[in-house]
Design a protein around this motif. Structure first.
Motif, mmCIF file in Angstrom:
data_model
loop_
_atom_site.group_PDB
_atom_site.id
_atom_site.type_symbol
_atom_site.label_atom_id
_atom_site.label_comp_id
_atom_site.label_asym_id
_atom_site.label_seq_id
_atom_site.Cartn_x
_atom_site.Cartn_y
_atom_site.Cartn_z
ATOM 1 N N ALA A 1 -2.100 57.603 -60.512
ATOM 2 C CA ALA A 1 -1.612 56.392 -61.276
ATOM 3 C C ALA A 1 -2.542 56.110 -62.641
ATOM 4 N N TYR A 2 -2.074 55.550 -63.631
ATOM 5 C CA TYR A 2 -2.767 55.609 -64.780
ATOM 6 C C TYR A 2 -1.887 54.915 -65.887
ATOM 7 N N PHE A 3 -2.787 54.443 -66.640
ATOM 8 C CA PHE A 3 -2.401 53.444 -67.854
ATOM 9 C C PHE A 3 -2.222 54.197 -69.309
ATOM 10 N N MET B 1 -1.683 46.075 -68.032
ATOM 11 C CA MET B 1 -1.755 46.725 -66.547
ATOM 12 C C MET B 1 -2.811 48.034 -66.949
ATOM 13 N N ARG B 2 -3.940 47.658 -67.073
ATOM 14 C CA ARG B 2 -5.064 48.816 -67.163
ATOM 15 C C ARG B 2 -5.694 48.998 -65.726
ATOM 16 N N ASP B 3 -6.446 50.154 -65.788
ATOM 17 C CA ASP B 3 -7.044 50.695 -64.541
ATOM 18 C C ASP B 3 -6.353 50.333 -63.267
ATOM 19 N N PRO B 4 -4.968 50.912 -63.251
ATOM 20 C CA PRO B 4 -4.216 50.649 -61.732
ATOM 21 C C PRO B 4 -4.942 51.495 -60.631
ATOM 22 N N CYS B 5 -5.061 50.903 -59.596
ATOM 23 C CA CYS B 5 -5.437 51.555 -58.361
ATOM 24 C C CYS B 5 -4.477 51.325 -57.357
ATOM 25 N N GLY C 1 -14.360 55.647 -65.386
ATOM 26 C CA GLY C 1 -13.234 55.734 -64.668
ATOM 27 C C GLY C 1 -13.108 56.806 -63.594
ATOM 28 N N PRO C 2 -14.299 56.909 -62.573
ATOM 29 C CA PRO C 2 -13.934 57.849 -61.559
ATOM 30 C C PRO C 2 -13.017 57.680 -60.641
ATOM 31 N N THR C 3 -12.236 58.675 -60.145
ATOM 32 C CA THR C 3 -11.530 58.630 -58.999
ATOM 33 C C THR C 3 -11.533 59.913 -58.140
ATOM 34 N N VAL C 4 -11.409 60.015 -56.827
ATOM 35 C CA VAL C 4 -11.932 60.853 -55.950
ATOM 36 C C VAL C 4 -10.834 61.339 -55.039
ATOM 37 N N THR D 1 -6.357 56.387 -60.947
ATOM 38 C CA THR D 1 -6.635 56.549 -59.473
ATOM 39 C C THR D 1 -5.865 57.717 -58.686
ATOM 40 N N VAL D 2 -6.488 58.517 -57.770
ATOM 41 C CA VAL D 2 -5.491 59.562 -57.374
ATOM 42 C C VAL D 2 -5.345 58.765 -55.913
ATOM 43 N N LEU D 3 -4.264 59.218 -55.113
ATOM 44 C CA LEU D 3 -3.949 59.233 -53.580
ATOM 45 C C LEU D 3 -3.008 60.263 -53.321
ATOM 46 N N THR D 4 -2.657 60.300 -52.034
ATOM 47 C CA THR D 4 -1.854 61.245 -51.626
ATOM 48 C C THR D 4 -0.474 60.991 -51.065
#
Length: 309
Positions: free
Chosen positions: A29-31, A70-74, A245-248, A295-298
């Protein structure tokens, strides 16, 4: 013999097809631009090559906040099975945005959560993230804020004199929230934290935002509880470039940290098996052009199929 080989081949092929149908999909998810058009989504089957969905157009237009960005969506999947999202609504408001969804397509009415309205000298609320703590059964929302006059030892006139620390609130229902508290004070200007669980410990990936002399790198800290205290930040895990902006994600049995190489207008990544030794794998990844902090998710293949439709 041929019959036996044919059966073995059939079983292997069937297993491969089943694995493809059940293996989790990485969703990013990103902007883009300034976040004015809202939520963008991309997916990957291998965790390295990401393709945009919906022709890289927005899945959700922002309505929360005065500036309606809508910046930095998590996004995370909550204990209730729903997807919960928070985001930055403005460069200089004291609130963050929140919405939930069953399918990542249809979203609830967007809320503006005034997490720092009680602080008269708060300047902003940047890059909020979500964590569901299974131990406490709480959702923790955490973000970076500059409060004028606080932490003068790291105050710098550069970059509009921002001097952030990490703050947090908790909630069980996204209706009532605990008062905001300080989450992390590493002794430097810090933004863009993201927290992961690793067994019995919590791992915080964060950006050292120090401008003079410039750091602009990613580091790691650890805690036994989600709300801290966290350890001293590690040495940089990123290289001689500015990263944020790290995401793991866990990919191929290792930790992969994606991040925005924002001065180079591209994405990078580092990988580790032990959270101590890091290897740059930026040459292995690909993101849609113009991807910003995300950010990343599954998700499941079935959920991806709905998004594609």
């Amino acid at each position: 013999m041929k019959r036996t080989l044919s059966i073995v081949y059939f079983l292997l092929l069937s297993s491969l097809v089943l694995a493809q149908k059940t293996a989790p999909v990485y969703l990013f998810a990103y902007f883009k631009d300034n976040g004015q058009d809202g939520l963008h989504l991309a997916y990957s089957n291998d965790g390295y090559q990401y393709q945009s969905l919906k022709g890289d157009s927005s899945f959700l237009k922002p309505t929360a906040g005065k500036d309606r960005l809508m910046r930095d969506p998590c996004i995370i999947r909550g204990a209730d099975g729903k997807f919960h999202m928070v985001w930055t609504v403005s460069w200089n408001e004291k609130s963050i945005g929140y919405a939930s969804s069953e399918d990542l397509i249809h979203w609830s009415e967007q809320q503006t959560i005034p997490v720092m309205e009680h602080e008269p000298d708060a300047r902003n609320c940047w890059a909020p993230e979500l964590l569901y703590d299974s131990r406490t059964k709480d959702y923790m929302i955490y973000w970076a804020t500059t409060i004028k006059g606080k932490f003068p030892e790291t105050q710098d006139k550069a970059e509009n004199a921002y001097n952030h620390r990490m703050y947090y609130v908790t909630t069980k229902d996204f209706k009532t929230y605990t008062p905001a508290k300080l989450l992390y004070e590493p002794g430097f200007n810090v933004i863009d934290a993201t927290i992961q669980t690793d067994g019995q410990q919590y791992v915080m990936f964060l950006k050292d935002e120090t401008r003079t002399p410039p750091q602009k790198n990613l580091r790691v800290a650890f805690s036994k509880t989600s709300t801290g205290p966290y350890t001293k930040a590690s040495p940089p895990i990123t290289g001689n470039y500015w990263a944020e902006g790290p995401t793991v994600a866990k990919v191929d049995g290792q930790w992969v940290v994606y991040f925005d190489k924002y001065t180079e207008h591209t994405y990078g990544a580092v990988a580790s098996k032990d959270l101590q030794t890091w290897t740059d794998i930026s040459d292995k990844i690909r993101f849609p052009k113009g991807t910003r902090h995300g950010t990343v998710l599954t998700i499941s293949p079935a959920e991806l199929a709905k998004l594609k439709r």
